[in-house]
Design a protein around this motif. Structure first.
Motif, PDB file in Angstrom:
ATOM      1  N   GLN A   1       2.323-128.510  31.523  1.00 45.64           N
ATOM      2  CA  GLN A   1       2.484-129.576  32.245  1.00 45.64           C
ATOM      3  C   GLN A   1       3.463-129.070  33.518  1.00 45.64           C
ATOM      4  OE1 GLN A   1       4.106-132.664  29.849  1.00 45.64           O
ATOM      5  NE2 GLN A   1       2.671-132.319  28.396  1.00 45.64           N
ATOM      6  N   GLN A   2       3.978-127.980  33.551  1.00 45.02           N
ATOM      7  CA  GLN A   2       5.095-127.537  34.463  1.00 45.02           C
ATOM      8  C   GLN A   2       4.658-127.218  35.732  1.00 45.02           C
ATOM      9  OE1 GLN A   2       7.469-124.200  33.445  1.00 45.02           O
ATOM     10  NE2 GLN A   2       5.801-123.909  31.767  1.00 45.02           N
TER      11      GLN A   2
ATOM     12  N   GLY B   1       5.211-122.340  36.892  1.00 45.59           N
ATOM     13  CA  GLY B   1       6.187-123.057  35.953  1.00 45.59           C
ATOM     14  C   GLY B   1       6.912-122.048  35.367  1.00 45.59           C
ATOM     15  N   PHE B   2       8.008-122.419  34.674  1.00 44.08           N
ATOM     16  CA  PHE B   2       9.053-121.646  33.966  1.00 44.08           C
ATOM     17  C   PHE B   2       8.455-121.314  32.635  1.00 44.08           C
ATOM     18  CE2 PHE B   2      11.737-123.900  36.862  1.00 44.08           C
ATOM     19  CZ  PHE B   2      12.639-122.841  37.288  1.00 44.08           C
ATOM     20  N   LEU B   3       8.663-119.987  32.236  1.00 43.57           N
ATOM     21  CA  LEU B   3       8.100-119.466  30.912  1.00 43.57           C
ATOM     22  C   LEU B   3       8.977-120.408  29.747  1.00 43.57           C
ATOM     23  CD1 LEU B   3       6.518-117.614  29.441  1.00 43.57           C
ATOM     24  CD2 LEU B   3       8.071-115.911  29.398  1.00 43.57           C
ATOM     25  N   PHE B   4      10.142-120.579  29.792  1.00 44.54           N
ATOM     26  CA  PHE B   4      10.940-121.535  29.102  1.00 44.54           C
ATOM     27  C   PHE B   4      11.242-122.900  29.743  1.00 44.54           C
ATOM     28  CE2 PHE B   4      11.402-117.126  27.780  1.00 44.54           C
ATOM     29  CZ  PHE B   4      10.831-117.064  26.514  1.00 44.54           C
ATOM     30  N   PRO B   5      10.616-123.724  30.042  1.00 48.73           N
ATOM     31  CA  PRO B   5      10.868-124.789  30.822  1.00 48.73           C
ATOM     32  C   PRO B   5      11.925-125.783  30.213  1.00 48.73           C
ATOM     33  CG  PRO B   5       8.643-125.316  29.573  1.00 48.73           C
ATOM     34  CD  PRO B   5       9.378-123.942  29.500  1.00 48.73           C
TER      35      PRO B   5
ATOM     36  N   PRO C   1      10.317-130.299  33.118  1.00 51.42           N
ATOM     37  CA  PRO C   1       9.782-129.119  32.818  1.00 51.42           C
ATOM     38  C   PRO C   1       9.922-128.296  34.423  1.00 51.42           C
ATOM     39  CG  PRO C   1       8.211-130.816  31.823  1.00 51.42           C
ATOM     40  CD  PRO C   1       9.527-131.582  32.484  1.00 51.42           C
ATOM     41  N   SER C   2      10.273-129.137  35.340  1.00 52.42           N
ATOM     42  CA  SER C   2      10.362-128.434  36.729  1.00 52.42           C
ATOM     43  C   SER C   2      11.592-127.685  36.844  1.00 52.42           C
ATOM     44  CB  SER C   2      10.240-129.422  37.870  1.00 52.42           C
ATOM     45  OG  SER C   2      11.346-130.504  37.594  1.00 52.42           O
ATOM     46  N   ARG C   3      12.549-127.806  35.861  1.00 46.03           N
ATOM     47  CA  ARG C   3      13.728-127.162  35.585  1.00 46.03           C
ATOM     48  C   ARG C   3      13.689-125.994  34.511  1.00 46.03           C
ATOM     49  NH1 ARG C   3      18.138-129.559  38.553  1.00 46.03           N
ATOM     50  NH2 ARG C   3      19.507-128.502  36.788  1.00 46.03           N
TER      51      ARG C   3
END
Length: 189
Positions: free
Chosen positions: A101-102, A109-113, A117-119
């Motif tokens: 969803q990121q 998206g981040f691998l580890f959101p 999740p945008s951060r």
């Protein structure tokens, strides 16, 4: 020692302990997926937690049977087991991670959101999480860095790991001094 450049220096693991940690991260299905990936990246590539949490999913690429993770500016060949773990994190994340969803405004998206999740996740939270699973981050990173700096020229380590050249040279000096002290202690026996 070059205190400011080697801040956070803690007693490194032995090479055997680092290898055991890496095997555990790659093979122990009882560990959470994220802990396995973070521990493996630390053990293999001496990545600090702050760099790991900043990794985005577009840094992972497949080329046939090979898989790469771009660290700094360079794609690094991943061990097959680690590649499978990262793929699983990207394609079938734990519901709490919200990886799928990121993607926001066309950004990877981040691998580890984090939340939202945008951060990315905070490095402090990830460090605590790793300690909870008995995976020492800084000690493992120090050992991985020492092994890299003894196998490769400092300028290559600097470029590959994305650290300042002065820091790489400070690590090389530290490694050289550590080996000298070790050899001196051995000859005294």
């Amino acid at each position: 020692m070059h205190g400011a450049r080697l801040a956070g220096l803690r007693a490194p693991l032995t090479s055997d302990e680092l290898n055991q940690q890496l095997r555990r991260c790659l093979n122990d299905d009882t560990l959470p997926l994220e802990a396995r990936i973070i521990g493996a990246l630390t053990s293999l590539y001496a990545l600090p937690t702050t760099r790991i949490v900043a990794l985005t999913t577009d840094r992972f690429q497949r080329d046939g049977d090979d898989a790469y993770l771009t660290i700094n500016k360079h794609p690094v060949l991943l061990p097959p087991r680690l590649a499978v773990l990262i793929e699983r994190q990207i394609t079938s994340p734990d519901v709490s991670t919200s990886v799928l969803q990121q993607s926001h405004a066309g950004k990877p998206g981040f691998l580890f959101p984090g939340r939202p999740p945008s951060r990315p996740r905070s490095a402090e939270t990830v460090s605590e999480y790793m300690r909870k699973h008995d995976l020492p981050g800084i000690s493992a990173r120090n050992t991985a860095m020492m092994e890299a700096i003894t196998d490769l020229p400092p300028i290559v380590v600097s470029d590959l790991f994305g650290i300042h050249p002065h820091t790489a040279y400070a690590w090389a000096q530290y490694a050289q001094n550590s080996w000298a002290e070790y050899l001196e202690a051995q000859s005294a026996d």
